[in-house]
Design a protein around this motif. Structure first.
Motif, short mmCIF file in Angstrom:
data_model
loop_
_atom_site.label_atom_id
_atom_site.label_comp_id
_atom_site.label_asym_id
_atom_site.label_seq_id
_atom_site.Cartn_x
_atom_site.Cartn_y
_atom_site.Cartn_z
N GLN A 103 -35.22 -0.34 2.43
CA GLN A 103 -35.48 0.90 1.69
C GLN A 103 -34.38 1.16 0.67
O GLN A 103 -34.65 1.59 -0.45
CB GLN A 103 -35.60 2.07 2.67
CG GLN A 103 -36.84 1.99 3.56
CD GLN A 103 -36.81 3.00 4.69
OE1 GLN A 103 -35.77 3.60 4.99
NE2 GLN A 103 -37.95 3.20 5.33
N TYR A 104 -33.14 0.89 1.07
CA TYR A 104 -32.01 1.08 0.16
C TYR A 104 -32.09 0.10 -1.00
O TYR A 104 -31.85 0.48 -2.16
CB TYR A 104 -30.71 0.89 0.94
CG TYR A 104 -29.47 0.82 0.07
CD1 TYR A 104 -29.02 1.93 -0.64
CD2 TYR A 104 -28.74 -0.37 -0.02
CE1 TYR A 104 -27.87 1.86 -1.43
CE2 TYR A 104 -27.61 -0.44 -0.80
CZ TYR A 104 -27.18 0.67 -1.51
OH TYR A 104 -26.05 0.59 -2.29
N GLU B 214 -34.71 -1.25 -2.31
CA GLU B 214 -35.82 -0.91 -3.20
C GLU B 214 -35.50 0.30 -4.08
O GLU B 214 -35.99 0.41 -5.20
CB GLU B 214 -37.08 -0.63 -2.37
CG GLU B 214 -37.65 -1.87 -1.69
CD GLU B 214 -38.78 -1.54 -0.73
OE1 GLU B 214 -39.01 -0.31 -0.49
OE2 GLU B 214 -39.42 -2.47 -0.21
N ASN B 215 -34.68 1.21 -3.55
CA ASN B 215 -34.36 2.43 -4.30
C ASN B 215 -32.93 2.85 -4.00
O ASN B 215 -32.70 3.84 -3.28
CB ASN B 215 -35.35 3.54 -3.93
CG ASN B 215 -35.15 4.80 -4.74
OD1 ASN B 215 -34.68 4.75 -5.87
ND2 ASN B 215 -35.49 5.93 -4.14
N GLY C 165 -29.44 4.58 -3.84
CA GLY C 165 -29.00 5.92 -4.20
C GLY C 165 -28.43 6.62 -2.99
O GLY C 165 -28.52 6.11 -1.85
N THR D 197 -30.72 7.05 0.16
CA THR D 197 -31.13 5.88 0.93
C THR D 197 -29.95 5.03 1.40
O THR D 197 -30.13 4.11 2.20
CB THR D 197 -32.07 4.98 0.10
OG1 THR D 197 -31.38 4.58 -1.11
CG2 THR D 197 -33.34 5.72 -0.27
#
Length: 475
Positions: free
Chosen positions: A410-411, A413-414, A416, A419
């Motif tokens: 998840q981190y 993929e996005n 910030g 995440t």
């Protein structure tokens, strides 16, 4: 924290008293939940008074508070009316630490639109009114792996096998640790991971044979003479000895090794890797325990998803300088760590292909279980079960391999602040796995207790046992 254990319909109908007792002890259960009202009396007779047996009870007129600890509350509801009454009485706008369990929300996948749908959401929200946004809403109509935010509601599945569209699973038992901040930590197990079926050579049919003969638990089995077991249909003296010995090992929390077998003589390098899933595109952490330099844990870590070569190159450079002719030891390494490193070295730092190919690699699981060189005392042969059975105490990071992989994915993929992983916490998780591996390795090396007999390798032997199957492993 409230420990909620959930039994699927099949597990509820098939479980024995010894399996229920095993489940409660293994998970340290506070609440045992089933949808099968006809089995509640049986389950209550199997558990200590400290454990609450909760069930789906459509005849109940009100929401039921089945557990309360400090500021944590677990409530079951069976109708929108019950939910509405509870929302008015017990759920303020800022009420944290509340978990609402029901079957009012059902997860499905629209195969035409390729979208997930949550049936019952509108009626559920109407019942909640302006409350419930900080609660976690548990549904028995979704698998335990399911967690998603729906219009401000945090929805978590609890029931193994609830939805085949979400993936089929042999797991019949799920355990969820419910935390004050809404965090839910999930473990799943097969019913056969408990009771007599944990014993090598005992599957469901043999467990029934033993129970019909008055042998209801591993303790009973460990105290039974081999010649008595050998008299049962389909069991000879050799198989009977193996079964009794396995029960003794599990009950006594000990290791037994095959005669004339030993571990590598040189000091090992213990490793564990963290990736972005079971089919990894990046190795972002390699944890190394090097005991030749003062029991030192070294995390080779890269937090930038755009730099997949960094960790591999740093580890391989270190291995060239300090690891020559020493065995690199992993647990279940031939099925994950070793081939993943090989593949990613070839892709990202091909100058080290020969280095890795020539490195001595030793898979403790393969040596002990697959090659049948040792009997281990866990209810499964997973490291997380074997190490505690041999006295290892973990540092309780609250993480699992599957959760770690999913979070990094998840981190990646996005990237910030929302995440980003708690890097130090994840390093501690990796270190704990590596030190648990070293602990098991040492207990095997130290044991002077030999196996009574050495069976066939699980590569070639057919067995009813659920212990030692590679399908047990999920990261």
């Amino acid at each position: 924290m409230i420990g909620l254990t959930v039994l699927s319909e099949t597990a509820t109908n098939r479980c024995s008293a010894s399996q229920v007792a095993d489940i409660i002890e293994y998970f340290d259960t506070d609440v045992l939940y089933t949808r099968q009202a006809n089995q509640v009396h049986f389950l209550r007779n199997c558990v200590p008074e400290s454990v609450t047996v909760a069930y789906h009870n459509p005849m109940s007129p009100d929401a039921e508070r089945v557990a309360s600890q400090n500021e944590l509350t677990l409530v079951t509801v069976t109708s929108p009316g019950e939910l509405e009454e509870f929302a008015i009485d017990g759920l303020g706008p800022g009420e944290e630490g509340t978990f609402v369990l029901s079957d009012l929300l059902s997860v499905s996948i629209n195969l035409t639109a390729l979208e997930t749908e949550l049936t019952g959401l509108s009626e559920y929200q109407d019942a909640l009114g302006e409350t419930g946004e900080t609660a976690v809403h548990l549904t028995s109509r979704a698998n335990p792996s399911y967690r998603k935010e729906w219009d401000g509601l945090s929805v978590q599945g609890v029931m193994p096998g609830a939805n085949e569209q979400q993936g089929t699973s042999a797991a019949g038992v799920a355990h969820l640790d419910l935390h004050q901040d809404g965090v839910v930590l999930v473990k799943t197990r097969k019913l056969g991971d408990f009771g007599l079926e944990t014993v090598t050579g005992v599957g469901h049919r043999r467990a029934e044979t033993l129970q019909n003969a008055g042998i209801h638990s591993r303790t009973d089995l460990a105290q039974t003479e081999v010649y008595e077991i050998a008299q049962f249909e389909g069991l000879g003296k050799k198989t009977a000895r193996k079964i009794v010995e396995s029960a003794e090992v599990i009950e006594n929390h000990e290791v037994r090794v095959a005669p004339d077998e030993s571990l590598p003589s040189r000091e090992p390098i213990f490793i564990d890797i963290e990736t972005d899933g079971l089919n990894p595109t990046m190795v972002w952490l390699i944890g190394v325990l090097n005991r030749e330099s003062g029991d030192r844990f070294m995390p080779f870590i890269e937090t930038d998803p755009e730099q997949p070569a960094t960790v591999l190159r740093a580890f391989m450079d270190w291995l060239v300088e300090f690891g020559q002719n020493r065995p690199v030891v992993a647990y279940n390494g031939w099925n994950f760590d070793f081939p993943v490193i090989e593949e990613h070295v070839a892709e990202h730092c091909p100058e080290h292909i020969e280095t890795w190919a020539n490195a001595t690699k030793f898979d403790l699981y393969y040596w002990a279980v697959t090659k049948n060189n040792a009997l281990l005392p866990g209810i499964t042969n997973k490291l997380e079960d074997v190490a505690p059975a041999l006295g290892w105490e973990d540092n309780e990071t609250g993480l699992t391999g599957r959760a770690v992989g999913r979070r990094f994915q998840q981190y990646a993929e996005n990237p910030g602040p929302e995440t980003e992983l708690e890097w130090e916490r994840h390093k501690r998780y990796c270190e704990d796995d590596v030190r648990a591996l070293a602990h098991v390795y040492d207990r095997i090396a130290e044991t002077e207790t030999l196996m009574a007999q050495r069976g066939e390798s699980t590569q070639s032997a057919a067995t009813e046992s659920t212990q030692g199957t590679l399908a047990d492993f999920s990261r």
